[in-house]
Design an enzyme around this catalytic site. Sequence first.
Site, short mmCIF file in Angstrom:
data_model
loop_
_atom_site.label_atom_id
_atom_site.label_comp_id
_atom_site.label_asym_id
_atom_site.label_seq_id
_atom_site.Cartn_x
_atom_site.Cartn_y
_atom_site.Cartn_z
N HIS A 18 -31.70 18.67 31.73
CA HIS A 18 -32.38 18.09 30.56
C HIS A 18 -32.44 19.13 29.43
CE1 HIS A 18 -34.81 15.56 33.66
NE2 HIS A 18 -33.99 14.73 33.05
N LYS A 42 -42.19 3.65 38.82
CA LYS A 42 -42.18 4.60 39.94
C LYS A 42 -43.46 5.45 39.82
CE LYS A 42 -37.90 5.74 37.94
NZ LYS A 42 -37.02 6.78 37.46
N ARG A 91 -24.17 12.20 33.45
CA ARG A 91 -23.72 13.24 34.39
C ARG A 91 -22.40 12.86 35.04
NH1 ARG A 91 -29.35 13.08 37.38
NH2 ARG A 91 -28.78 10.94 36.99
N SER A 129 -34.02 15.16 38.73
CA SER A 129 -35.42 15.47 39.04
C SER A 129 -35.72 15.13 40.49
CB SER A 129 -36.34 14.68 38.12
OG SER A 129 -36.12 15.02 36.78
#
Length: 162
Positions: A18, A42, A91, A129
Site C-alpha cells: 500500500h 468483514k 497485484r 493485509s
Amino acid sequence: MEIRAIYPGSFDPVTLGHMDIIRRAAGIFDTLVIGVLNNNTKTPLFSVEERVKMLRDVTCDIPNVRVEAFSGLLVEYANQIGARVIVRGLRAITDFEYELQMSQTNKRIDAGVETMFFTSNVEYSYLSSSTVKEVASFGGDISPFVHPAVADRVYTKFGIQK
Ligand code: PNS
C-alpha cells in the site's frame, strides 16, 4: 487545475505494498486522500480510528497526503471531497476481476469519477493485509511486509511479544 485523487481501502493493516502505491500516487496527483473504509462487512482487526492513526503515522513525511475515514458509497465520498480519480493497486490477474467490477460499478453510479490502476511493484505482488495477519498470528516475522510501527501494533493485537 488541481487534481485530487482518493486511494480507498480497508488497510487492515497498511502494508509496504500500500505504501509503495501511496508514494507513487502522491508523486503524480496534487493531493492524495487515503480513504479508510468504515462500513466494512468483514470484522477488521483494527478499528477505523486505529487504521487512520497508523496510516497518518507512516505517511507523515508525505506533505500532499491526507488520511480520512469514510463510510457509504465511495463515489459519493469522492465527490464530497472533490476527488476525480480513484486509485487502486493491481497485484496480479486474480485482482483484476474484482477491481474491474468495482470500477465499472463506480463508473455507472458516477461517470465523472475515473479509476486509475497502479500495478504493484513485483516486490510486493504477493503481499496482502490478510497474509500479514496470518503470519503474525502464528508469531512469524512480518518485518518484510509492514512498517516497524505497524508490526508492533499487529503483534500487540495478537498478544505476541517481539
Ligand atoms: O482494501 P479493500 O477492502 O479491497 O477496499 C475495498 C473498497 C473500500 C475500495 C470497496 O469496498 C469500496 O469502495 N467500498 C465502499 C462501498 C462502495 O462504494 N461500493 C460500490 C463499489 S463496488
